[in-house]
Scaffold this motif. Sequence first.
Motif, mmCIF file in Angstrom:
data_model
loop_
_atom_site.group_PDB
_atom_site.id
_atom_site.type_symbol
_atom_site.label_atom_id
_atom_site.label_comp_id
_atom_site.label_asym_id
_atom_site.label_seq_id
_atom_site.Cartn_x
_atom_site.Cartn_y
_atom_site.Cartn_z
ATOM 1 N N ILE A 131 40.709 12.065 40.234
ATOM 2 C CA ILE A 131 41.464 12.699 41.305
ATOM 3 C C ILE A 131 42.626 11.785 41.664
ATOM 4 O O ILE A 131 42.440 10.605 41.971
ATOM 5 N N THR A 184 47.232 11.812 42.761
ATOM 6 C CA THR A 184 48.537 12.463 42.931
ATOM 7 C C THR A 184 49.627 11.465 42.588
ATOM 8 O O THR A 184 49.463 10.259 42.764
ATOM 9 N N ALA A 213 34.715 16.285 39.078
ATOM 10 C CA ALA A 213 35.871 17.186 39.082
ATOM 11 C C ALA A 213 37.166 16.433 38.783
ATOM 12 O O ALA A 213 37.417 15.358 39.328
ATOM 13 N N LEU A 214 37.960 17.026 37.899
ATOM 14 C CA LEU A 214 39.310 16.537 37.599
ATOM 15 C C LEU A 214 40.282 17.309 38.478
ATOM 16 O O LEU A 214 40.236 18.541 38.528
ATOM 17 N N ASN A 215 41.144 16.592 39.186
ATOM 18 C CA ASN A 215 42.198 17.225 39.974
ATOM 19 C C ASN A 215 43.366 16.247 40.066
ATOM 20 O O ASN A 215 43.398 15.397 40.954
ATOM 21 N N GLN A 216 44.283 16.368 39.122
ATOM 22 C CA GLN A 216 45.446 15.485 39.072
ATOM 23 C C GLN A 216 46.693 16.313 39.347
ATOM 24 O O GLN A 216 46.931 17.327 38.691
ATOM 25 N N VAL A 217 47.490 15.857 40.311
ATOM 26 C CA VAL A 217 48.635 16.606 40.800
ATOM 27 C C VAL A 217 49.887 15.745 40.619
ATOM 28 O O VAL A 217 49.989 14.670 41.207
ATOM 29 N N VAL A 261 49.552 20.825 38.019
ATOM 30 C CA VAL A 261 48.177 20.648 38.497
ATOM 31 C C VAL A 261 47.229 20.739 37.309
ATOM 32 O O VAL A 261 47.220 21.744 36.593
ATOM 33 N N THR A 266 43.231 20.613 36.351
ATOM 34 C CA THR A 266 41.870 20.652 36.882
ATOM 35 C C THR A 266 40.880 20.776 35.730
ATOM 36 O O THR A 266 41.242 21.185 34.631
ATOM 37 N N ASN A 318 36.469 19.465 34.516
ATOM 38 C CA ASN A 318 35.234 18.776 34.856
ATOM 39 C C ASN A 318 34.916 17.746 33.772
ATOM 40 O O ASN A 318 34.779 18.096 32.601
#
Length: 191
Positions: free
Chosen positions: A40, A42, A66-70, A143, A145, A147
Amino acid sequence: MPAFALARWTGAAALAALLTVGVSAPAAADTEYVWYGNLIGTATVQTPLDGGDNLFAESFVTERGALNQVTTFTLSEYVDFNGLAGWIVDPPAGQGPRLIGVNLDIVDSSANVVAGDTFTGVLGGFAHSSFLGSLGPGTYTLVATGNAVRDGAIDISLSFTSPIPEPATYGMLAGGLGVLALVARRRRQDG
């Protein structure tokens, strides 16, 4: 004056004339790299991007979840883009990185999805997707996203190009200039 010297001087004079009217060499391409050390994260690319520029977002993490790279970036002109992504999907019984359910979107400043990736398949333990389209000047967010069942590794690249006018555009321009020349000629003849 010898012929070769005259040709050289004429070329130099032509170059000086072109530079005087504002014609210049194209700018060098800029490549911006973003590295994520966590699932995760930003990041904001500070330099506005143009046609010919590239954006790379990469990560290799030893986390699960969870993958969430912004990644936020700005375009200073209208561009076409081509995006490619690859991530490791080691078999379920394996021990290497396994990133599943990956989705990539480009979102505009009003939170509208303006482009999404298309999954193209798995080859040699790497999943691949691509996306392409056109974007106007403004601020956008890439974005990513998914797993990470085990360690996660993903590489995303965006290449921006200035749109090339279609041949019909040049035909319309030539036709318009021809009409203007015809109108000017008639005015001279009538006056």
